[in-house]
Scaffold this active site. Structure first.
Site, PDB file in Angstrom:
ATOM      1  N   CYS A  31       0.686  21.530  20.930  1.00 45.00           N
ATOM      2  CA  CYS A  31       0.963  20.230  20.316  1.00 45.00           C
ATOM      3  C   CYS A  31       0.720  20.358  18.823  1.00 45.00           C
ATOM      4  CB  CYS A  31       0.040  19.176  20.923  1.00 45.00           C
ATOM      5  SG  CYS A  31      -0.040  17.629  19.994  1.00 45.00           S
ATOM      6  N   SER A  56       1.934   9.890  13.642  1.00 44.19           N
ATOM      7  CA  SER A  56       1.288  10.347  14.868  1.00 44.19           C
ATOM      8  C   SER A  56       0.118   9.477  15.318  1.00 44.19           C
ATOM      9  CB  SER A  56       0.787  11.778  14.682  1.00 44.19           C
ATOM     10  OG  SER A  56       0.129  12.212  15.851  1.00 44.19           O
ATOM     11  N   SER A  74      -2.092  10.795  16.982  1.00 50.26           N
ATOM     12  CA  SER A  74      -3.202  11.746  16.908  1.00 50.26           C
ATOM     13  C   SER A  74      -4.020  11.543  15.638  1.00 50.26           C
ATOM     14  CB  SER A  74      -2.672  13.182  16.954  1.00 50.26           C
ATOM     15  OG  SER A  74      -2.073  13.470  18.195  1.00 50.26           O
TER      16      SER A  74
END
EC number: 4.1.3.1
Length: 576
Positions: A213, A439, A441
């Site tokens: 990822c 993102s 993330s």
């Protein structure tokens, strides 16, 4: 004397058809759509790879639509904003508000592999996983488009004028990961994407063997030339199929720490070498092998690596040269002159090979400079890499002629990085479009942004040229949030939780799943039944007795506002 060969008319016709098609392909390539695209192959190569049966693909119409959408945003300094869709429910809700759809490999890996085996985003799922999800969503888009037409054509003109039209056919851009292997694997993957409905595909420059990822550690890049081969393979397959699928080149060069090979000179400036001469002949790989032979493992081997790296003084060759000049026993003015000369000769746009760089260093008086890029190689043979925005820019320069958009994966939402990347890539390719991963993330609350900065982030970087922006996993997170909060409330309050948090909110916000039978197309298929049976059917799904009739009216409960209390009414009717 040999008899002359008379060419059969069939052969002449075959060649004529071939040459006509070659001319058509060449004219297609000369169109505005491909004015920035470089191909290392000819139109004849493409036509030779085609079959004789011409085919058309719905995804091509979506690709043209996507191209027009993105170019319009680019011209206006705006962006197509979207997020990763999980299922047909999400894709139909998104259609009302967004102009493109994203299909995430991460989401597929965790929720929808073709083996039904979930896992993290390591691209180790079957390569038809993401194409299958694309088909799932593309079929849903087409179905809801058909369903809407049937519904609207059953209305009067006045009713149609009052009923908003939804464009369900929003172009889908899909995650192609690293291309899933060698050239032929990439070709077959792209063929699947076209057949399944993707308007665009992105392919990244990580190694397919060690793919991670974009926000995990341990990322290994392939050489610039290898990723160009992937992009060329994708474009070739699109050309063979006669489609204008939008191709996005992603680079993970900002955060990458390793690279497979030093074969491409464009990578040389970012490869790290050991500068401690005491390690001459003592490579890290050999030290680790000796440790394993001695029975060491786990933390002990990690300690060997950590200690070796601590004393290796890893630097790029340019950093090594600059430090060496600073330590020379010459005047400060001469140091500055030599450093300027080095920077002028070794600028990133020149993409010097290490051999060329060493020759320049020697001319500057550095004949015995110790720098070895083989000593720090990993046990797997990978070279150490200095990831940076500049490394991403250099790759953007190389990828731009072979792609329609360039995407730099980042580790945080940083305006300075975005500006530097956009200006850097556009300094050589001013018309290239850029993409950005908004993102999940990132811990956006820890980014230092105010709420106002977060609200304005998309339009601000859109002005830099990032005309396609997407939250990869918003569908996943939205699904989790709604399910978790509702399940908790339902366990505590029962049906009141459902009515308050779901049913009433669907009504208040005009969400068409409130009437879920209608949303799923019961009326649409009743039309089929009635059409087959001459206009009447006693088994129509939406006939007398369907409970969805309850949703055609709302009732106002005293003190509650117009939230509807049909639940109580249903109970009353049931008791009558």
């Amino acid at each position: 004397m040999a008899a002359s060969f008379s060419v059969p008319s069939m052969i002449m016709e075959e060649e004529g058809r071939f040459e006509t098609e070659v001319a058509e392909v060449q004219a297609w390539w000369n169109s505005e759509r491909f004015k920035l695209t470089r191909r290392p192959y000819s139109a004849r190569d493409v036509v030779a790879l085609r079959g004789s049966l011409k085919q058309s693909y719905g995804s091509n119409e979506m690709a043209k639509k996507l191209w027009t959408t993105l170019k319009t945003h680019q011209a206006n300094g705006t962006a197509s904003r979207t997020f990763g869709a999980l299922d047909p429910v999400q894709v139909t809700m998104m259609a009302k508000h967004l102009d493109s759809i994203y299909v995430s490999g991460w989401q597929c890996s965790s929720t929808h592999t073709t083996t039904n085996e979930p896992g993290p985003d390591l691209a180790d799922y079957p390569y038809d996983t993401v194409p299958n999800k694309v088909e799932h969503l593309f079929f849903a888009q087409q179905y809801h488009d058909r369903k809407q037409r049937e519904a609207r054509m059953s209305m009067s003109r006045e009713e149609r004028a009052r009923t908003p039209y939804v464009d369900y056919l929003k172009p889908i851009i899909a995650d192609g990961d690293t291309g899933f292997g060698g050239t032929t694997a990439t070709v077959k993957l792209c063929k699947l994407f076209v057949e399944r409905g993707a308007a665009g595909v992105h392919i990244e420059d990580q190694s397919s063997v060690t793919k991670k990822c974009g926000h995990m550690a341990g990322k290994v890049l392939v050489a610039v030339s290898e990723h160009i081969n992937r992009l060329v393979a994708a474009r070739l397959q699109f050309d063979v199929m006669g489609v204008e699928t939008v191709l996005v080149a992603r680079t993970d060069a900002v955060a990458a720490t390793l690279i497979q090979t030093n074969v491409d000179t464009r990578d040389h400036q970012f490869i790290l070498g050991a500068t401690n001469p005491n390690l001459r002949g003592k490579s890290l790989a050999n030290m680790l092998a000796e440790g394993m032979a001695a029975g060491k493992n786990g933390p002990q081997l990690q300690a060997i690596e950590d200690n070796w790296l601590a004393i290796a003084q890893l630097k790029t060759f340019s950093e090594c040269v600059m430090d060496a000049i600073k330590s020379m026993n010459i005047t400060e003015d001469e140091k500055r002159r030599r450093m300027n000369e080095w920077m002028n000769h070794s600028s990133y746009d020149k993409c010097l090979s290490n051999e060329q760089a060493r020759e320049i260093a020697e001319r500057l008086g550095l004949q015995n400079l110790f720098w070895d890029w083989d000593l720090p190689r990993t046990r797997e043979g990978f070279y150490r890499f200095r990831g940076s925005v500049m490394a991403a820019i250099v790759r953007g320069w190389a990828f731009a002629p072979h792609a329609d958009l360039i995407w730099m994966e980042t580790s945080s939402p940083d305006m300075v990085e975005c500006t530097r990347f956009a200006e850097g890539v556009k300094s050589m390719h001013p018309e290239i479009m850029l993409a950005y991963n908004l993102s999940p993330s990132f811990n956006w609350d820890a980014s230092g942004m105010t709420d106002e900065h977060m609200r304005d982030f998309i339009p601000r970087i859109a002005k830099l040229g990032f005309c396609w922006q997407f939250i990869t996993l918003a569908g996943f997170h939205a699904d989790a949030l709604v399910t978790d909060t509702f399940a908790r409330d339902f366990a505590r309050r029962g049906m009141l939780a459902y009515v308050e948090k779901i049913q009433r909110e669907e009504r208040n916000n005009g969400v068409d799943t409130l009437a879920h039978q209608k949303w799923s197309g019961a009326n649409f298929y009743d039309r089929y039944l009635k059409t087959v049976q001459g206009g009447i059917s006693s088994t129509a799904a939406m006939g007398k007795g369907v409970t969805e009739e309850q949703f055609k009216e709302t009732w106002t409960r005293p003190g509650a506002g117009n939230i509807g209390s049909e639940g109580n009414l249903v109970v009353a009717k049931a008791r009558m």
